[in-house]
Design a protein around this motif. Sequence first.
Motif, PDB file in Angstrom:
ATOM      1  N   MET A   1       0.869  -1.245   0.000  1.00 48.30           N
ATOM      2  CA  MET A   1      -0.076   0.010  -0.155  1.00 48.30           C
ATOM      3  C   MET A   1       0.896   1.099  -0.063  1.00 48.30           C
ATOM      4  SD  MET A   1      -2.822  -0.806  -0.393  1.00 48.30           S
ATOM      5  CE  MET A   1      -2.976  -2.591  -0.964  1.00 48.30           C
TER       6      MET A   1
ATOM      7  N   ALA B   1       1.669   1.772  -3.462  1.00 49.27           N
ATOM      8  CA  ALA B   1       0.455   2.223  -4.252  1.00 49.27           C
ATOM      9  C   ALA B   1       0.374   3.601  -3.884  1.00 49.27           C
ATOM     10  CB  ALA B   1      -0.884   1.431  -3.631  1.00 49.27           C
TER      11      ALA B   1
ATOM     12  N   ALA C   1      -6.510   2.548  -1.271  1.00 48.11           N
ATOM     13  CA  ALA C   1      -4.989   2.373  -0.783  1.00 48.11           C
ATOM     14  C   ALA C   1      -4.640   2.799   0.612  1.00 48.11           C
ATOM     15  CB  ALA C   1      -4.163   2.657  -1.856  1.00 48.11           C
TER      16      ALA C   1
END
Lengths: 542, 139
Positions: B78, B81, B102
Amino acid sequence: MPTESFSRHAQTMPKALSVDLIRLARFANTMLLLLPALFFAAGYYISFYFHILTVASLFLLLVNFSYRHVQKDHALLRNFGIIGQGRYLIESLGPEFRQYLFLNDREERPFNRTERSEVYRKAKNVDSSDSFGTLLDYGATEIKLRHSMFPTREGGVRPFRVTFGNRSGVTRPYTLKNPMLVSAMSFGSLGQNAIRAIARGAARAGIPMNTGEGGYPKYHLMEGADVIFQIGTAKFGVRNSDGELDETALRELANHEQIRMIEIKFSQGAKPGKGGLLPAEKITPEIAKLRGVPMGEDVVSPPYQKECHDVPSTVAFIARIQDLVEIPAGIKLCIGSFKEFHDFVREMKRQNRFPDFITIDGGEGGTGAAPAAFMDRIGLPLYPALYGVVKILEREGVRDRVKLLAAGKLINAGRQLTAFALGADACYTARGFMLALGCIQALECGRNTCPVGITTHDPQLQAGLDPELKAARVAHYVENTQRDLKEMLVATGKCCPSELSVSNLFIPSGSNLWQFVDKEPLLREALQTETESVAPTPHSES
Amino acid sequence: MKPANLLSWILQLAVSAVLVMAATGKLMSRPESVAMFQQLDFDPGGRYLVGALELVAALLLLTPQSIVWGAVLGWGIMTGALIAHGSRLGFQGDEGQGGLMAAAVWIGCTVVIFLRRKQSQSLRRMFARSDDEGRSDAP
């Protein structure tokens, strides 16, 4: 601020290269701050793949931050962050590396590599001869056997026989046909595979096995070996709810045909004055049931037998057990004070009740778990203790009333013969048999993590120990040690180990035995005239 | 069950659900997923890699022995991301929705790591053996 002379000195001397760990760590910690930015830039301008490194370095940065500013346990991590872990990481591999590579063959304790490999080779039944010469510090401390110019003739060595209980007239006396016994190892301290392997090997070699203080010896009895049942200070297996002797349970156990002798444990060489200790990690439901103890906490036995608070009550307690059972009953103790032991023997004489045997455990004895302070600092070593005990028994004229068993690192024929020469009737060893099972001396017996599956109850670790194969090794170990023993006996010109005496030993001044024989004032006082350091003992001069 | 554990399990389930959904999109080459990764110049290798890691993280999060490791892995994915959205994709429009998701999962993972921090003792033991009084002479 450097002084003038210092700076001049620094100018003239070329600086030697060295690694400054402190500066290196500071540099690394600073770089760690820059790394994420560096990788981010690479990820942004070159390829998104670099962001994998961005994330990883961010994670490292966070871990480093927590070491340096959150945790307070380790000053090293607080000062140097993640790079300080290098120390712990490498240090944690230290014991393995020292054993593999860095300690020489005679350095390791308690058993060095040469001693261990001798047992391994005997257990595997391969040639155990060495080349070029002894590795021992031959002159200084090693006790040597004095051989004779006239070795024993072919067929002159008599078969070994020691009978227990014939003097006190028990119904089922026990005759030992082999001078080696398996010393006390309980189910609990050892796993079931290890116990069964030793029991099977012992049955094959025809030697008895001591149960240790582990309650009902379920696994010891499985393979048909003769068994010596040990009554520990907590009396597992024969205790009632008050922690006192359960006479019915003891009588029942003693009637079992495989149980040949009873041993009452007063103290253990590894931790005299402290009871047995089974760490919570090693207590399975089965052990809890066999011993009658709760799970999840350390089982600590009391340091004493509840019934024995002075010398008369101790002799009375031994006599009480002898009256209860029809098999020989003896005691096991590590000697602390000869005066105490002397009083003990006098009291036996007064009551005219003697244990059938006395096991002398040396302070060098092993254990699954004990405080280092006890292992290192308490208990007389076996040889001086044995010597003193024999002298006291002889002085009181009762040497023939008890048999003497010796214990404490007696893993090879040389050490065993020394014990015989000092007056032992037979030798116990526990760690010798563990080595025969494949013990690699990882020193983890108390943690349930034994890597070779001996002192663990973890099924995955025990899976590596095949009872059938290891039983054969146990039997080979006994046979080959006996062969050594016999050959050495032949060299001394004697016909059986009991003919050996202190005069068959060469005791160098560096040995603790020499120190002891020469300087122990208590013993000298008790024995009145001990001027010679190597006086022959009366029972050898026939 | 302790409230902290309950909260942790709810978060673990939610996070793994999102991770599994995101992973299927990537691994089955859904057009929007492909377009997004092409925009990052991260296609197809990066897409498959991230998709696979997301599946692994979801599995670890649902296995009691490895919750904290799943959360750490999820946290890492994440973070990546967020970097992608922050640097290239932005948080607006259809693709921006993914960025917000995210962020939510990132927070979820962080909370799970915090709630399961005791489990990371194993991490510390693996490196420092700090609780091993028998052997470590660590100061």
